[in-house]
Design a protein around this motif. Sequence first.
Motif, PDB file in Angstrom:
ATOM      1  N   ILE A 230     -20.160 -63.704  34.121  1.00 32.09           N
ATOM      2  CA  ILE A 230     -19.324 -62.207  34.802  1.00 32.09           C
ATOM      3  C   ILE A 230     -18.398 -61.213  34.398  1.00 32.09           C
ATOM      4  O   ILE A 230     -18.817 -59.620  33.786  1.00 32.09           O
ATOM      5  CB  ILE A 230     -17.961 -62.559  36.317  1.00 32.09           C
ATOM      6  N   TRP A 231     -17.366 -61.626  33.545  1.00 35.47           N
ATOM      7  CA  TRP A 231     -17.434 -60.589  32.235  1.00 35.47           C
ATOM      8  C   TRP A 231     -18.179 -59.815  31.450  1.00 35.47           C
ATOM      9  O   TRP A 231     -17.793 -58.985  31.307  1.00 35.47           O
ATOM     10  CB  TRP A 231     -16.230 -61.574  31.327  1.00 35.47           C
ATOM     11  N   ASN A 232     -19.432 -60.520  31.686  1.00 38.52           N
ATOM     12  CA  ASN A 232     -20.664 -59.431  30.509  1.00 38.52           C
ATOM     13  C   ASN A 232     -20.747 -58.835  31.831  1.00 38.52           C
ATOM     14  O   ASN A 232     -21.670 -57.683  30.830  1.00 38.52           O
ATOM     15  CB  ASN A 232     -22.014 -60.927  30.348  1.00 38.52           C
ATOM     16  N   GLN A 233     -21.320 -58.257  32.581  1.00 37.85           N
ATOM     17  CA  GLN A 233     -21.843 -57.306  33.318  1.00 37.85           C
ATOM     18  C   GLN A 233     -20.733 -56.588  33.344  1.00 37.85           C
ATOM     19  O   GLN A 233     -20.837 -55.053  33.860  1.00 37.85           O
ATOM     20  CB  GLN A 233     -22.282 -58.271  34.811  1.00 37.85           C
ATOM     21  N   GLU A 234     -19.538 -57.176  34.174  1.00 35.01           N
ATOM     22  CA  GLU A 234     -18.070 -56.180  33.551  1.00 35.01           C
ATOM     23  C   GLU A 234     -18.144 -55.573  32.618  1.00 35.01           C
ATOM     24  O   GLU A 234     -18.237 -54.149  32.335  1.00 35.01           O
ATOM     25  CB  GLU A 234     -16.589 -57.185  34.089  1.00 35.01           C
ATOM     26  N   LEU A 235     -18.598 -55.879  31.466  1.00 29.44           N
ATOM     27  CA  LEU A 235     -18.564 -55.323  30.305  1.00 29.44           C
ATOM     28  C   LEU A 235     -19.000 -54.341  29.908  1.00 29.44           C
ATOM     29  O   LEU A 235     -19.296 -52.534  29.518  1.00 29.44           O
ATOM     30  CB  LEU A 235     -18.789 -55.946  29.225  1.00 29.44           C
ATOM     31  N   ARG A 236     -20.606 -54.315  30.944  1.00 25.88           N
ATOM     32  CA  ARG A 236     -22.134 -53.794  30.071  1.00 25.88           C
ATOM     33  C   ARG A 236     -21.738 -52.125  31.727  1.00 25.88           C
ATOM     34  O   ARG A 236     -21.269 -51.282  31.796  1.00 25.88           O
ATOM     35  CB  ARG A 236     -23.252 -54.168  31.002  1.00 25.88           C
TER      36      ARG A 236
END
Length: 65
Positions: A1-7
């Motif tokens: 989830i944090w990965n997508q938010e960062l993207r």
Amino acid sequence: IWNQELRDMVDTKNEQQDKENKELKKKVRELEKELLRKEKALAEAAALLVLKKKLNALTKENEDD
């Protein structure tokens, strides 16, 4: 989830930078156009000044004759 938010954050930042770059390029084009117009006007004024001086010199010569 944090990965997508960062993207998503990076994508948003890139979009903002692209928009800002586009606006800055437009402003540069406008300023270049204005500068060219002013340079032409200055060249015209300088030419008129030279012609006026030449005319004054010619009329002064004729008065001396």
